[in-house]
Design an enzyme around this catalytic site. Sequence first.
Site, PDB file in Angstrom:
ATOM      1  N   GLU A 246      42.570  37.503  37.974  1.00 27.97           N
ATOM      2  CA  GLU A 246      41.103  37.473  38.077  1.00 27.97           C
ATOM      3  C   GLU A 246      40.484  36.627  36.979  1.00 27.97           C
ATOM      4  O   GLU A 246      39.512  35.900  37.213  1.00 27.97           O
ATOM      5  CB  GLU A 246      40.551  38.904  38.027  1.00 27.97           C
ATOM      6  CG  GLU A 246      39.099  39.041  38.460  1.00 27.97           C
ATOM      7  CD  GLU A 246      38.105  38.838  37.333  1.00 27.97           C
ATOM      8  OE1 GLU A 246      36.896  38.722  37.609  1.00 27.97           O
ATOM      9  OE2 GLU A 246      38.531  38.806  36.149  1.00 27.97           O
ATOM     10  N   GLU A 247      41.015  36.717  35.770  1.00 27.09           N
ATOM     11  CA  GLU A 247      40.441  35.960  34.656  1.00 27.09           C
ATOM     12  C   GLU A 247      40.684  34.463  34.790  1.00 27.09           C
ATOM     13  O   GLU A 247      40.103  33.675  34.043  1.00 27.09           O
ATOM     14  CB  GLU A 247      40.998  36.465  33.318  1.00 27.09           C
ATOM     15  CG  GLU A 247      40.700  37.930  33.021  1.00 27.09           C
ATOM     16  CD  GLU A 247      39.223  38.239  32.844  1.00 27.09           C
ATOM     17  OE1 GLU A 247      38.401  37.300  32.934  1.00 27.09           O
ATOM     18  OE2 GLU A 247      38.879  39.414  32.629  1.00 27.09           O
TER      19      GLU A 247
END
Length: 883
Positions: A220-221
Site C-alpha cells: 500500500e505504501e
Amino acid sequence: MSKNTLLRNRFYNKASPGEFNDPKYEKSKFYRPLAPVHFIGIFVLILVVFALVIIIEKQLPSGFKIEDESKYPDRFIAERAYNILKNLTKIGPRTAGSFENEVLAVKVLQEEIESIIRDANENHVIELDIQKASGAFNLEFLDGMTNVYQDVQNVVVKVGSKINSSHSLLINCHFDSVIDSPGASDDGASCAVMLEILRVLSKSEKILRHNIIFLFNGGEENFMPASHGFITQHKWAGEVRAFINLEACGAGGREVLFQAGPNHPWILETYSEEVPYPYASSLAQEIFQSGVIPGDTDYRIFRDFGNVSGLDFAWSSNGYVYHTKFDAIEQIPLGTLQRTGDNILALAKGMAQGHQLSNVEKFRPGNLVFFDFLGAFVVRWPMLVADVINLLSVIFSLYSIYGNVNDAEVNDSIQKRQYVRKLVGCMFIVLSSWILSVVSTVVIAAFLNGLGRTMSWYARPLWVFFLYVIPTLLVCMTSVLLHAKYYNKSLELSPWTLFQLYYDAYQIIWTVVLLLGVIVRIRSSFIALIWVFFAALGNILKSKLFSKWRDSKWLLLHISMMGLPFVQCFYLIISALYLFIPIMGRAGSGSHAEYLIAIMVSSLFATLFSFVVPLILLIRKVERIFSLLTGLFLVSLAVLILTPLGFPYSGDLNSLAPQRFMMAHTKRTFHDATGAIKNVSTGYWIADMDINSPHTVDRYVPEMRKAKLVEQDCEDYLYCGLPYLVPVLTMIWKTHWVPGPSPILQVPVKLEVLSREKTSGRERVTLKVQGPTHVGVMISPVSGIKLEKWSLKSEKPLAGPLWRGRDTYFIYYAYGLNPVPLVFSMDFNIPPGHSGAIMDLAVTSHYLFGPGKASEDLKNLVRQFPSWTAVTFWTASYESWIL
C-alpha cells in the site's frame, strides 16, 4: 421611563448601578436585562462542554486479556492482537521490496494463519494463498502518476463453508510500512486486528452465509499496487461484493468511518445496526474526497478498479507519529485494538450473514446522510429522505420567523416591512462579523509569523483557544453590539425583542445554508439542519408557550434548545482539529499553516457561537465581559511570546509532536543534447515539511545553516532536478539544498535507448531502465510534441503539472526481491518540420532500505538532530537527458 430612555441606558451605559433595580423598571413592559454573571456562567458552561466532549471523544473500552477468553469465547481478545502486532513490528520497517517485508513479514502472517487453520472448527473451509502480482495503473493522486509494479505480494485467506457461496466480503489491511517506521498503526495494527477476527470466526460453530476474504496486502505504501494486483488479477477477486478497508493516519484512539459507498446504502445501515461503538460522518467523507487531506487509501482501488462498494476506516488521533519512527506499538493501547476489533468483527458478521451480498445490484441505488452522536449511535437516512426533512425544516424555520414578525408588530408596534428590513441588516452584520473575525485572526497569525512564534498549537492544541477562539468571540460580539447600538437606535425595542432580531438573523442564515445544501446535494447539510430545526423549535416554544419567561428560566430554555446542536457541532469540530493540526506538520512549508489554522478555527467557532453571540445584547455592564476575554487573550499572548510554552514541538514519548524532516543524500547528473555530462552536484536535499523548516535545528545541525532555497533549478530542470519519490511538487514545492559529499549508489541507474523508430508524423522510443527497487521516470515532451500512448499496462498516459508550459508525466516503478528492469515504449506525435530533441527525460533512484540506504556521512548528519525531530532519510539520485 420611556422606551428611548431605556434603549439609551442599555447601549450608552449611562444608567446608574441602582437604576435597573428601580421598582418602576420592574413594572415596565421592558424586562430586566441579565447580569454579567449570567454570561460568565454561560462561558464557564461552554468550557465544561468543551472538556466533556474531549473526554468522551477519548474514551476507549477495556481491552480483553487472553485469560478472559474462557469467559468470552466468541469475543475479540485485544491482548492476542497486541501480541501479533508485537511480532510484526519487531521486524522493524517493512518497506516494499525489502527482505523484511517480502520474507519476514510474510512469514509472520503465514505462520499465524496456518496456526488458526489448524485449530479451526470443522464447519469452516479456510484457504490460504500467497499471490505475486505485476501490472500498471494511473493514479490521480496529488500531481498524478502512473504506478508500474512487479512481483508485489499479497497474503490472502478465504473463510467459507460447505454452503460454497459464490459471494464474498473483503476485509483489507497492508503489512508494509514507510521507510524508518515500525508501522505499528499504519497499518500493522489493522492486520493484527484482522488476524484476531479470523481466529474468532474460525473457532465459532456458526456457519457463515457468505465467504469472508482477508487480504493482507504488501504494497500500500508503494501507492496501492498490491490491492490493484488483487482486485484485477486474483482468482477470488470476481466474487467480492463489498469490502471493509482498515487504515490509519494516526495512532490509537477511535477508528473513524470516513468513506462509504459509492451507493449501496445497505452497507452503512448494517454498520449503524451492528457496531457497538460507532464513529462516522458523511462530513468526513466529503472533506476527504475533496482532496484537502494529502492521502489516499486502497478504498480508491477497490472502488475504481473493482467497481465494488465498501467502507473505509482509519485511526485519526495522534497523527503526529504517522509515517515516522515513533509509530511504535507503545502508541497503541489495548482499548484501541478492542474497540476496532469489536466493531469490525460485528460488522463483518452482519455483512457476511446478510442477504444483500447475494444480489448487491438490487441494493445499489442511493446514498445516505450519516453521522454519529457523541459515539453513542448513528443517525442515517437516504438522500431523498434528507431532502424532505431539510425542506420541511426550511418551511418550519420560515414559519417560526414569520411568527416573530407578527409578534413584533403586536408587541413593539414594528411594521412587518420594517422588521424584515432590519432583519436583512442584521444578517449582513452577522456575515460581516464572521468575515471580520477571520480577518482578525489572520492579523494575529501574521503577527506571530513576524515574531517567529508560529505553530505553538502543534504540540499544545489548547493554544488555538486563546489565540483564535477568544478573538473570534470578541469580534463577533463587538460587531453585533455596535450594530445594535447604531443601526437599531431608531427603534424603540426592548432588549428581548432586539435579541430576537439577531437570533432570527442567525436562523435565516443557517436556513439559507440548508436550502443551498439541498440544491447542491451536500450530505453534510445535516449540520445546518440541526441548527435550523432547534433554532426554529426554540422560537416556537418561546413565543407560543413560554412568552412570559425571562431571566434565568428564559436562559435555561435557550440553552436547552441550542445545547444539542452546539455539542454536536463542537464534537465534529474537535474531531476535525485532531485530524488537521498534526497534518500541518507534514503539509509542506508552502502551506502557510499558521494562517490556515487561524482561518479554519475562526470560521468553525464563529459559526459554533451563532446563538451565543446575541446574548451579549441582554447583558448589562458588558465592559466586564470584554475586559475578561481581552485579558485572557493578552495574557496568553504574552506567555506564548515570553516563555518556552510556545515552542511548537515535543519529543516527550507521552505527548509526541516531532518536527518532521525528509532528507535524501543525493547525486544529481545533468546531460546535454549530445549526451555529455554538463553538470554534477552532490549533497543533501531537504524537503521542507512545515513552515519552520529547516532552520529550527541550526544550533544542533551546523550543516543546516548552509541550506539554500531551491528556486532557479525548478525553472531549469524537470521536477526541479530533484529526486521526488512521488509527484508532490505542487504540495512540497519549497525545498532546500545543502552541498555535501557524494553518496554511494549501490545499484546505479542505467538508461538504454533500445530503439527510435520514426514514421510519418510519429516517433516510437523504446527505453530500458535498470536500478534499485524504487525508480521514478519523469517525461516532458518539448513544445508542439504530444505523447499519445505507451506500452505500459495502464490507461493512456496521465499528464501532471505543467513545466515551462509543457506536459509532464511521472512513472513510479517498484519491484519485489528480484530485480526486473523497466522496459517500455512511447509513441510521440511529431509536427511537420520538427527537428532535434523531442523530450526531456529524468530518472530517479531511491535506496530506501538495506546497506545502500545511508552512508556514514548521512548517518552522522542525522545523529545530530534533536530528540524533538523525526528524520526520514535515504539515498537517491537524479539523472536527466535530452532525447
